[in-house]
Enzyme design. Structure first.
Site, PDB file in Angstrom:
ATOM      1  N   ARG A  36       0.837  -1.194   0.000  1.00 41.39           N
ATOM      2  CA  ARG A  36       0.000   0.000   0.000  1.00 41.39           C
ATOM      3  C   ARG A  36       0.873   1.245   0.000  1.00 41.39           C
ATOM      4  O   ARG A  36       1.989   1.230   0.527  1.00 41.39           O
ATOM      5  CB  ARG A  36      -0.920   0.008   1.225  1.00 41.39           C
ATOM      6  N   HIS A 121      -7.402 -14.660  13.942  1.00 40.17           N
ATOM      7  CA  HIS A 121      -5.957 -14.875  13.941  1.00 40.17           C
ATOM      8  C   HIS A 121      -5.676 -16.358  14.169  1.00 40.17           C
ATOM      9  O   HIS A 121      -6.594 -17.162  14.347  1.00 40.17           O
ATOM     10  CB  HIS A 121      -5.276 -14.019  15.003  1.00 40.17           C
ATOM     11  N   ASP A 151      -1.267 -20.281  11.030  1.00 35.78           N
ATOM     12  CA  ASP A 151      -0.754 -19.237  10.140  1.00 35.78           C
ATOM     13  C   ASP A 151       0.179 -19.810   9.077  1.00 35.78           C
ATOM     14  O   ASP A 151       0.027 -19.534   7.885  1.00 35.78           O
ATOM     15  CB  ASP A 151       0.003 -18.174  10.944  1.00 35.78           C
TER      16      ASP A 151
END
Length: 381
Positions: A36, A121, A151
């Protein structure tokens, strides 16, 4: 390298996506990380990648990404369900532009289901997979083993597998496809052994009281005289016999190895013995034996352990920071991880756009309109 020539566009996200992209880069893929504008977050897992700073909230930025994906082999996106469609960058759009594109969607809960649009998460994905209920000491709350399982194991690594499988299938069909990589499902898949062995009674006791979850005296860790730890995994009878020999214990004076009712008392006895010597002393006793006893190493100790050094299991990057060598080790086409420093945000904006077919005039206009960022362009203005 095995993935040489494969073009990957990775949209910046949290750890699982970057890890997936890093694995692809380690094995030769040309990975562009799309950051970004104004992003200041560290690219912790950016080894071997290049960085393009792009504003996807504006239509010009969306057009840039579409043009890139028209030339790419893989798009890796880490957003919640529906985000890419809202940006007009969904799979229907991009696969129409490029029917050979592998569109990899890495998310916590997947692209459908009642949780698909909510935040989460590692611990949440681990919980919903059922695996978290199995992890923890007896009488204690379940606890996550860092954020590795969901993850990185069920998420980033499973997504990498999906991408490689889709690339292989494309050699037969000539067509791309969408990968729906859910960390919940990836973690559940990793736990297949637990599911398949339930009928055998391997997990019939409460958490922390079974043979492979720390309940058995021969499959757990013990504190040493110097406050360090040794890991014991002597399951098979012949290995268990060597464990007892190293501890100076006689099997005739102990209950049967598999007498689970006696495990708590046996653990206390083993703990008392381990507490009498240092970690180094126990290593002298057990190293080179089949007792399945190893030291619990810190990161620093793992770097310098003789076995790991002989195999060059750890490497250093351009800033001389250590990290694990890519695995597995392929005999003819091993990974060759980049030794350069990790890229700064937008460091390669200009060269990436050029490679993806943008003219100098277009690049300057995109920079002028603040659709992209580049320090190189700023220096020339």
């Amino acid at each position: 390298m095995v993935l040489r020539g494969v073009r990957v566009v990775e949209l910046a996200g949290l750890a699982p996506g970057p890890f997936c992209g890093m694995v692809l880069a380690d094995f030769g893929a040309e990975v562009v990380r799309v950051n970004r504008l104004g992003s200041t977050g560290e690219n912790f897992l950016a080894r071997g990648k290049r960085s393009l700073a792009l504003d996807l909230k504006r239509s010009q930025g969306v057009t840039v990404l579409r043009r890139m994906c028209a030339r790419a082999d893989v798009l890796l996106e880490p957003f919640r369900c529906g985000v890419m469609e809202k940006l007009q960058l969904g799979p229907e759009t991009l696969l129409q532009d490029n029917p050979k594109l592998i569109y990899a969607r890495l998310s916590g809960f997947g692209q459908s289901g009642i949780f698909s649009k909510v935040a989460g998460h590692d611990i949440n994905y681990l919980a919903l997979s059922g695996v978290l209920s199995k992890i923890g000491r007896s009488g204690e709350n379940p606890y996550p083993p860092l954020n590795l399982l969901a993850d990185f194991g069920g998420g980033g690594l499973m997504c990498t597998l999906g991408i490689v499988l889709a690339l292989f299938e494309r050699t037969r069909s000539g067509r791309g496809q969408v990968i729906d990589s859910s960390m919940v499902e990836g973690t559940a898949y990793l736990s297949s052994f637990l599911w398949k062995t339930q009928p055998m009674g391997l997990w019939k006791q409460p958490r922390g009281q079974n043979i492979l979850d720390g309940g058995a005296p021969f499959y757990t860790t013990y504190k040493t005289a110097d406050g360090e730890f040794m890991a014991v995994g002597a399951i098979e009878p012949q290995f268990y016999a060597l464990l007892l020999k190293g501890l100076g214990l006689e099997s005739e004076e102990l209950p049967s190895q598999m007498s689970s009712a006696d495990w708590p008392e046996m653990k206390k006895k083993f703990a008392d013995v381990f507490a009498k010597k240092t970690k180094a002393e126990w290593c002298q006793i057990f190293d080179g034996t089949d007792a399945c006893v190893t030291p619990v190493l810190t990161f620093e100790e793992a770097l310098h352990h003789q076995h790991n050094r002989e195999r060059a299991s750890f490497i250093t990057d351009g800033e001389q920071l250590p990290s694990p060598r890519p695995a597995p080790l392929l005999s003819r086409t091993p990974a060759v991880p980049s030794a350069k420093r990790d890229p700064s945000v937008g460091e390669h904006t200009v060269e990436v756009l050029r490679e993806y077919g943008f003219s100098q005039e277009e690049i300057l206009q995109l920079h002028s309109d603040r659709i992209v960022e580049s320090d190189k362009l700023k220096a020339n203005l």
